[in-house]
Design a protein around this motif. Sequence first.
Motif, PDB file in Angstrom:
ATOM      1  N   CYS A 112      -3.466   8.885 -34.451  1.00 37.27           N
ATOM      2  CA  CYS A 112      -2.719   8.464 -35.647  1.00 37.27           C
ATOM      3  C   CYS A 112      -3.596   8.541 -36.900  1.00 37.27           C
ATOM      4  CB  CYS A 112      -2.160   7.054 -35.464  1.00 37.27           C
ATOM      5  SG  CYS A 112      -0.837   6.981 -34.235  1.00 37.27           S
ATOM      6  N   VAL A 113      -4.844   8.130 -36.782  1.00 40.75           N
ATOM      7  CA  VAL A 113      -5.763   8.218 -37.926  1.00 40.75           C
ATOM      8  C   VAL A 113      -5.905   9.672 -38.365  1.00 40.75           C
ATOM      9  CG1 VAL A 113      -8.186   7.974 -38.621  1.00 40.75           C
ATOM     10  CG2 VAL A 113      -7.028   6.093 -37.457  1.00 40.75           C
ATOM     11  N   ASN A 114      -6.104  10.570 -37.394  1.00 43.45           N
ATOM     12  CA  ASN A 114      -6.222  12.001 -37.721  1.00 43.45           C
ATOM     13  C   ASN A 114      -4.941  12.553 -38.333  1.00 43.45           C
ATOM     14  OD1 ASN A 114      -8.886  12.239 -36.907  1.00 43.45           O
ATOM     15  ND2 ASN A 114      -8.317  12.694 -34.789  1.00 43.45           N
ATOM     16  N   ASP A 115      -3.777  12.160 -37.777  1.00 46.20           N
ATOM     17  CA  ASP A 115      -2.494  12.625 -38.318  1.00 46.20           C
ATOM     18  C   ASP A 115      -2.313  12.195 -39.776  1.00 46.20           C
ATOM     19  OD1 ASP A 115      -1.902  13.770 -35.903  1.00 46.20           O
ATOM     20  OD2 ASP A 115      -0.388  12.270 -35.311  1.00 46.20           O
ATOM     21  N   VAL A 116      -2.637  10.942 -40.057  1.00 55.76           N
ATOM     22  CA  VAL A 116      -2.478  10.430 -41.425  1.00 55.76           C
ATOM     23  C   VAL A 116      -3.448  11.125 -42.371  1.00 55.76           C
ATOM     24  CG1 VAL A 116      -2.714   8.388 -42.893  1.00 55.76           C
ATOM     25  CG2 VAL A 116      -1.520   8.212 -40.715  1.00 55.76           C
ATOM     26  N   LYS A 117      -4.686  11.348 -41.930  1.00 56.22           N
ATOM     27  CA  LYS A 117      -5.661  12.049 -42.775  1.00 56.22           C
ATOM     28  C   LYS A 117      -5.192  13.469 -43.080  1.00 56.22           C
ATOM     29  CE  LYS A 117      -9.958   9.709 -41.545  1.00 56.22           C
ATOM     30  NZ  LYS A 117     -11.246   9.853 -40.845  1.00 56.22           N
ATOM     31  N   LYS A 118      -4.714  14.186 -42.033  1.00 57.05           N
ATOM     32  CA  LYS A 118      -4.260  15.565 -42.212  1.00 57.05           C
ATOM     33  C   LYS A 118      -3.047  15.655 -43.128  1.00 57.05           C
ATOM     34  CE  LYS A 118      -4.004  16.937 -37.941  1.00 57.05           C
ATOM     35  NZ  LYS A 118      -3.703  17.705 -36.740  1.00 57.05           N
ATOM     36  N   SER A 119      -2.135  14.706 -43.000  1.00 61.18           N
ATOM     37  CA  SER A 119      -0.880  14.781 -43.753  1.00 61.18           C
ATOM     38  C   SER A 119      -0.941  14.009 -45.062  1.00 61.18           C
ATOM     39  CB  SER A 119       0.257  14.236 -42.905  1.00 61.18           C
ATOM     40  OG  SER A 119       0.070  12.847 -42.690  1.00 61.18           O
ATOM     41  N   VAL A 120      -2.104  13.501 -45.441  1.00 61.34           N
ATOM     42  CA  VAL A 120      -2.304  12.696 -46.651  1.00 61.34           C
ATOM     43  C   VAL A 120      -1.302  11.536 -46.682  1.00 61.34           C
ATOM     44  CG1 VAL A 120      -2.699  12.806 -49.132  1.00 61.34           C
ATOM     45  CG2 VAL A 120      -2.972  14.861 -47.776  1.00 61.34           C
ATOM     46  N   GLY A 121      -1.114  10.899 -45.538  1.00 64.43           N
ATOM     47  CA  GLY A 121      -0.307   9.689 -45.471  1.00 64.43           C
ATOM     48  C   GLY A 121       1.183   9.893 -45.317  1.00 64.43           C
ATOM     49  N   SER A 122       1.634  11.115 -45.107  1.00 63.81           N
ATOM     50  CA  SER A 122       3.089  11.320 -45.005  1.00 63.81           C
ATOM     51  C   SER A 122       3.492  11.780 -43.605  1.00 63.81           C
ATOM     52  CB  SER A 122       3.558  12.324 -46.054  1.00 63.81           C
ATOM     53  OG  SER A 122       2.939  13.575 -45.828  1.00 63.81           O
ATOM     54  N   VAL A 123       3.277  10.929 -42.628  1.00 60.14           N
ATOM     55  CA  VAL A 123       3.701  11.210 -41.261  1.00 60.14           C
ATOM     56  C   VAL A 123       5.183  10.856 -41.176  1.00 60.14           C
ATOM     57  CG1 VAL A 123       3.393  10.600 -38.834  1.00 60.14           C
ATOM     58  CG2 VAL A 123       1.422  10.677 -40.352  1.00 60.14           C
ATOM     59  N   THR A 124       5.989  11.768 -40.665  1.00 56.43           N
ATOM     60  CA  THR A 124       7.427  11.492 -40.565  1.00 56.43           C
ATOM     61  C   THR A 124       7.781  11.025 -39.164  1.00 56.43           C
ATOM     62  OG1 THR A 124       8.007  13.747 -39.908  1.00 56.43           O
ATOM     63  CG2 THR A 124       7.924  13.281 -42.278  1.00 56.43           C
ATOM     64  N   PHE A 125       8.880  10.323 -39.072  1.00 57.97           N
ATOM     65  CA  PHE A 125       9.358   9.837 -37.781  1.00 57.97           C
ATOM     66  C   PHE A 125       9.693  11.017 -36.866  1.00 57.97           C
ATOM     67  CE2 PHE A 125      12.645   8.000 -34.957  1.00 57.97           C
ATOM     68  CZ  PHE A 125      11.891   6.992 -34.397  1.00 57.97           C
ATOM     69  N   GLU A 126      10.229  12.078 -37.459  1.00 60.09           N
ATOM     70  CA  GLU A 126      10.578  13.271 -36.688  1.00 60.09           C
ATOM     71  C   GLU A 126       9.338  13.867 -36.009  1.00 60.09           C
ATOM     72  OE1 GLU A 126      11.636  12.721 -39.808  1.00 60.09           O
ATOM     73  OE2 GLU A 126      13.800  12.527 -39.513  1.00 60.09           O
ATOM     74  N   ASP A 127       8.211  13.908 -36.748  1.00 59.88           N
ATOM     75  CA  ASP A 127       6.960  14.426 -36.177  1.00 59.88           C
ATOM     76  C   ASP A 127       6.515  13.586 -34.977  1.00 59.88           C
ATOM     77  OD1 ASP A 127       6.889  16.355 -38.166  1.00 59.88           O
ATOM     78  OD2 ASP A 127       5.510  15.209 -39.440  1.00 59.88           O
ATOM     79  N   VAL A 128       6.633  12.280 -35.081  1.00 58.58           N
ATOM     80  CA  VAL A 128       6.210  11.387 -34.010  1.00 58.58           C
ATOM     81  C   VAL A 128       7.120  11.549 -32.789  1.00 58.58           C
ATOM     82  CG1 VAL A 128       5.915   8.960 -33.363  1.00 58.58           C
ATOM     83  CG2 VAL A 128       5.191   9.729 -35.617  1.00 58.58           C
ATOM     84  N   VAL A 129       8.430  11.672 -33.032  1.00 65.38           N
ATOM     85  CA  VAL A 129       9.375  11.865 -31.909  1.00 65.38           C
ATOM     86  C   VAL A 129       9.046  13.153 -31.184  1.00 65.38           C
ATOM     87  CG1 VAL A 129      11.795  12.320 -31.317  1.00 65.38           C
ATOM     88  CG2 VAL A 129      11.231  10.470 -32.904  1.00 65.38           C
ATOM     89  N   LYS A 130       8.787  14.238 -31.936  1.00 63.55           N
ATOM     90  CA  LYS A 130       8.445  15.527 -31.309  1.00 63.55           C
ATOM     91  C   LYS A 130       7.184  15.380 -30.454  1.00 63.55           C
ATOM     92  CE  LYS A 130      10.416  18.554 -34.823  1.00 63.55           C
ATOM     93  NZ  LYS A 130      10.117  19.467 -35.952  1.00 63.55           N
ATOM     94  N   PHE A 131       6.162  14.676 -30.985  1.00 60.83           N
ATOM     95  CA  PHE A 131       4.927  14.494 -30.231  1.00 60.83           C
ATOM     96  C   PHE A 131       5.190  13.695 -28.953  1.00 60.83           C
ATOM     97  CE2 PHE A 131       1.365  11.698 -29.146  1.00 60.83           C
ATOM     98  CZ  PHE A 131       0.433  12.646 -28.795  1.00 60.83           C
ATOM     99  N   GLN A 132       5.939  12.600 -29.072  1.00 61.39           N
ATOM    100  CA  GLN A 132       6.198  11.737 -27.918  1.00 61.39           C
ATOM    101  C   GLN A 132       7.011  12.454 -26.845  1.00 61.39           C
ATOM    102  OE1 GLN A 132       4.872   8.832 -27.172  1.00 61.39           O
ATOM    103  NE2 GLN A 132       3.732   8.777 -29.096  1.00 61.39           N
ATOM    104  N   LYS A 133       7.863  13.385 -27.256  1.00 58.85           N
ATOM    105  CA  LYS A 133       8.679  14.148 -26.282  1.00 58.85           C
ATOM    106  C   LYS A 133       7.951  15.384 -25.773  1.00 58.85           C
ATOM    107  CE  LYS A 133      13.151  12.472 -27.618  1.00 58.85           C
ATOM    108  NZ  LYS A 133      14.535  12.784 -27.834  1.00 58.85           N
ATOM    109  N   GLY A 134       6.749  15.637 -26.314  1.00 60.75           N
ATOM    110  CA  GLY A 134       5.950  16.752 -25.842  1.00 60.75           C
ATOM    111  C   GLY A 134       6.306  18.084 -26.462  1.00 60.75           C
ATOM    112  N   ASP A 135       7.017  18.087 -27.578  1.00 61.85           N
ATOM    113  CA  ASP A 135       7.389  19.350 -28.259  1.00 61.85           C
ATOM    114  C   ASP A 135       6.283  19.890 -29.120  1.00 61.85           C
ATOM    115  OD1 ASP A 135       9.864  19.115 -27.089  1.00 61.85           O
ATOM    116  OD2 ASP A 135      10.809  18.210 -28.848  1.00 61.85           O
TER     117      ASP A 135
END
Length: 135
Positions: A112-135
């Motif tokens: 999560c720290v890496n995701d936030v750093k890469k996206s400059v704080g704009s992690v979307t719910f859709e991105d997290v759902v895709k990750f959790q489902k393995g997409d």
Amino acid sequence: MSEEIKTRIPLWLYPSTIEGMDAILEKDNCKSRSEFIEKAIRFYSGYISAEDGMKFLPTAITSAMSGIVSSSENRMARLMFKLAVEMSMMMNILANTADVDENTLRRLRGKCVNDVKKSVGSVTFEDVVKFQKGD
């Protein structure tokens, strides 16, 4: 300052500088080139030295800027507090229902720290759902 005696010094200026100075002498209510140059030197000296810089900004401007910054800071602090309360509630509800071991939690925090750093704080719910489902 009025008790001081002025000292005459040699001063070399380009003709274009003198023309520019003469053109705005009256705007600055100066009676002479000498008065204009002295005012310019005092202003520039104050501008350069940070501790005297506030003397040259109108009080109204500095007061307005301070008010705006203070108001914005207070608003942001209140919003961040409210957000922190909501996040704490959400985390407590999730922790109560989820069975997550410490190792998974540690790895997830790093991701999560890496995701936030890469996206400059704009992690979307859709991105997290895709990750959790393995997409």
